[in-house]
Write a protein that holds these residues in place. Structure first.
Motif, PDB file in Angstrom:
ATOM      1  N   GLU A 167      -3.559   2.414  -9.751  1.00 28.28           N
ATOM      2  CA  GLU A 167      -3.139   1.306 -10.620  1.00 28.28           C
ATOM      3  C   GLU A 167      -3.450  -0.033  -9.967  1.00 28.28           C
ATOM      4  N   GLN A 168      -3.160  -0.131  -8.667  1.00 32.69           N
ATOM      5  CA  GLN A 168      -3.407  -1.368  -7.930  1.00 32.69           C
ATOM      6  C   GLN A 168      -4.895  -1.693  -7.872  1.00 32.69           C
ATOM      7  N   SER A 169      -5.708  -0.680  -7.616  1.00 31.55           N
ATOM      8  CA  SER A 169      -7.142  -0.947  -7.441  1.00 31.55           C
ATOM      9  C   SER A 169      -7.897  -1.060  -8.767  1.00 31.55           C
ATOM     10  N   ASP A 170      -7.510  -0.314  -9.782  1.00 32.17           N
ATOM     11  CA  ASP A 170      -8.300  -0.268 -11.013  1.00 32.17           C
ATOM     12  C   ASP A 170      -7.738  -1.074 -12.179  1.00 32.17           C
ATOM     13  N   PHE A 171      -6.450  -1.418 -12.108  1.00 28.61           N
ATOM     14  CA  PHE A 171      -5.849  -2.062 -13.275  1.00 28.61           C
ATOM     15  C   PHE A 171      -5.054  -3.308 -12.925  1.00 28.61           C
ATOM     16  N   ALA A 172      -5.468  -4.003 -11.876  1.00 33.84           N
ATOM     17  CA  ALA A 172      -4.762  -5.208 -11.448  1.00 33.84           C
ATOM     18  C   ALA A 172      -5.171  -6.442 -12.252  1.00 33.84           C
ATOM     19  N   ALA A 173      -6.302  -6.366 -12.928  1.00 33.41           N
ATOM     20  CA  ALA A 173      -6.777  -7.526 -13.690  1.00 33.41           C
ATOM     21  C   ALA A 173      -5.842  -7.827 -14.857  1.00 33.41           C
ATOM     22  N   ARG A 174      -5.644  -9.106 -15.105  1.00 31.93           N
ATOM     23  CA  ARG A 174      -4.780  -9.508 -16.224  1.00 31.93           C
ATOM     24  C   ARG A 174      -5.426  -9.183 -17.567  1.00 31.93           C
ATOM     25  N   ARG A 175      -6.733  -9.340 -17.619  1.00 32.28           N
ATOM     26  CA  ARG A 175      -7.438  -9.083 -18.876  1.00 32.28           C
ATOM     27  C   ARG A 175      -8.143  -7.741 -18.777  1.00 32.28           C
ATOM     28  N   MET A 176      -7.817  -6.886 -19.728  1.00 32.95           N
ATOM     29  CA  MET A 176      -8.452  -5.573 -19.762  1.00 32.95           C
ATOM     30  C   MET A 176      -8.957  -5.319 -21.166  1.00 32.95           C
ATOM     31  N   SER A 177     -10.022  -4.535 -21.236  1.00 34.47           N
ATOM     32  CA  SER A 177     -10.539  -4.117 -22.540  1.00 34.47           C
ATOM     33  C   SER A 177      -9.548  -3.108 -23.134  1.00 34.47           C
ATOM     34  N   THR A 178      -9.736  -2.814 -24.409  1.00 39.46           N
ATOM     35  CA  THR A 178      -8.890  -1.810 -25.056  1.00 39.46           C
ATOM     36  C   THR A 178      -9.030  -0.467 -24.360  1.00 39.46           C
ATOM     37  N   ALA A 179     -10.238  -0.099 -23.979  1.00 37.14           N
ATOM     38  CA  ALA A 179     -10.456   1.161 -23.273  1.00 37.14           C
ATOM     39  C   ALA A 179      -9.687   1.173 -21.955  1.00 37.14           C
ATOM     40  N   GLN A 180      -9.727   0.078 -21.215  1.00 33.51           N
ATOM     41  CA  GLN A 180      -8.997   0.006 -19.946  1.00 33.51           C
ATOM     42  C   GLN A 180      -7.483   0.081 -20.173  1.00 33.51           C
ATOM     43  N   LYS A 181      -7.026  -0.557 -21.227  1.00 32.41           N
ATOM     44  CA  LYS A 181      -5.587  -0.517 -21.535  1.00 32.41           C
ATOM     45  C   LYS A 181      -5.146   0.919 -21.848  1.00 32.41           C
ATOM     46  N   LEU A 182      -5.995   1.635 -22.568  1.00 33.53           N
ATOM     47  CA  LEU A 182      -5.661   3.023 -22.876  1.00 33.53           C
ATOM     48  C   LEU A 182      -5.684   3.893 -21.619  1.00 33.53           C
ATOM     49  N   GLN A 183      -6.673   3.680 -20.765  1.00 36.05           N
ATOM     50  CA  GLN A 183      -6.727   4.422 -19.505  1.00 36.05           C
ATOM     51  C   GLN A 183      -5.491   4.107 -18.656  1.00 36.05           C
ATOM     52  N   HIS A 184      -5.109   2.840 -18.642  1.00 33.68           N
ATOM     53  CA  HIS A 184      -3.927   2.441 -17.881  1.00 33.68           C
ATOM     54  C   HIS A 184      -2.663   3.080 -18.474  1.00 33.68           C
ATOM     55  N   ALA A 185      -2.616   3.177 -19.791  1.00 33.42           N
ATOM     56  CA  ALA A 185      -1.460   3.811 -20.434  1.00 33.42           C
ATOM     57  C   ALA A 185      -1.322   5.280 -20.000  1.00 33.42           C
ATOM     58  N   VAL A 186      -2.448   5.964 -19.878  1.00 30.98           N
ATOM     59  CA  VAL A 186      -2.422   7.354 -19.412  1.00 30.98           C
ATOM     60  C   VAL A 186      -1.906   7.408 -17.979  1.00 30.98           C
ATOM     61  N   LEU A 187      -2.407   6.530 -17.136  1.00 33.20           N
ATOM     62  CA  LEU A 187      -1.962   6.476 -15.751  1.00 33.20           C
ATOM     63  C   LEU A 187      -0.473   6.139 -15.681  1.00 33.20           C
ATOM     64  N   ARG A 188      -0.023   5.205 -16.501  1.00 38.54           N
ATOM     65  CA  ARG A 188       1.408   4.833 -16.519  1.00 38.54           C
ATOM     66  C   ARG A 188       2.278   6.032 -16.903  1.00 38.54           C
ATOM     67  N   ALA A 189       1.786   6.859 -17.816  1.00 35.20           N
ATOM     68  CA  ALA A 189       2.543   8.066 -18.174  1.00 35.20           C
ATOM     69  C   ALA A 189       2.709   8.954 -16.947  1.00 35.20           C
ATOM     70  N   GLY A 190       1.657   9.102 -16.165  1.00 37.21           N
ATOM     71  CA  GLY A 190       1.740   9.889 -14.932  1.00 37.21           C
ATOM     72  C   GLY A 190       2.700   9.268 -13.928  1.00 37.21           C
ATOM     73  N   ILE A 191       2.645   7.959 -13.793  1.00 39.66           N
ATOM     74  CA  ILE A 191       3.544   7.261 -12.871  1.00 39.66           C
ATOM     75  C   ILE A 191       4.999   7.467 -13.290  1.00 39.66           C
ATOM     76  N   MET A 192       5.255   7.280 -14.563  1.00 42.63           N
ATOM     77  CA  MET A 192       6.623   7.422 -15.058  1.00 42.63           C
ATOM     78  C   MET A 192       7.127   8.856 -14.936  1.00 42.63           C
ATOM     79  N   THR A 193       6.251   9.824 -15.163  1.00 43.35           N
ATOM     80  CA  THR A 193       6.631  11.231 -15.020  1.00 43.35           C
ATOM     81  C   THR A 193       7.027  11.521 -13.577  1.00 43.35           C
ATOM     82  N   GLU A 194       6.224  11.073 -12.632  1.00 39.34           N
ATOM     83  CA  GLU A 194       6.527  11.319 -11.214  1.00 39.34           C
ATOM     84  C   GLU A 194       7.797  10.595 -10.792  1.00 39.34           C
TER      85      GLU A 194
END
Length: 183
Positions: A133-160
């Motif tokens: 998350e720190q390395s790949d999604f630190a940018a303030r502006r993300m494309s829709t694709a990046q936002k969706l990828q980040h949402a998937v990662l956030r689900a994993g973070i929240m699960t753990e």
């Protein structure tokens, strides 16, 4: 995890007919470990052949044949063996739930060690997700694709995070039981 260990746990909680066991299973362990009624009956037969359970005819006059299943000492020993060994397949977190129920009926057999081992695994996974998350999604502006990828990662973070929070609540209970403090 073996369905047999889940069934042994259920039968130690309460000896039952196959029908009653299947119904109870659906309303408890079945929420996190699914087994069809046919599978339950098949496993009961295998467990009886292995000498882990005993099937007693419990027939009432004029009613269908009923068999009451109860756990024998070799079945209890098998459950204790399984509870004390680490689960190495992908179902370790689900198996832990059965192990906790088993310890509730057979007493402490090292589930605290399994919880600590799984906590380390979940923490390592969480650390990896946070690094990504720190390395790949630190940018303030993300494309829709990046936002969706980040949402998937956030689900994993929240699960753990959720799993670790739960484990931190459960570990002291298991440790207390292991020290022999009355339940």
């Amino acid at each position: 995890m073996s369905i047999q260990h889940a069934l042994l746990t259920s039968l130690l909680e309460r000896p039952s007919t196959g029908y009653d066991l299947a119904r109870r299973f659906d309303r408890s362990i079945g929420y996190f470990w699914h087994a069809s009624h046919q599978q339950i009956y098949r496993e009961l037969g295998r467990m009886a052949e292995a000498g882990w359970i005993l099937a007693i005819d419990d027939n009432e006059e004029g009613k269908r044949r009923r068999r009451l299943y109860q756990v024998l000492p070799p079945g209890k020993a098998e459950l204790a063996r399984w509870v004390s060994e680490p689960v190495t397949d992908g179902d370790a977190s689900r198996a832990l739930l059965i192990k906790l129920r088993a310890e509730a009926v057979i007493g402490p057999h090292g589930v605290d060690q399994e919880i600590r081992r799984l906590m380390a695994e979940h923490q390592a996974r969480l650390d990896t997700y946070l690094e990504i998350e720190q390395s790949d999604f630190a940018a303030r502006r993300m494309s829709t694709a990046q936002k969706l990828q980040h949402a998937v990662l956030r689900a994993g973070i929240m699960t753990e995070q959720s799993w670790l929070e739960w484990a931190h609540e459960v570990l002291p209970i298991v440790e207390t039981a292991r020290r022999g403090v009355p339940r």
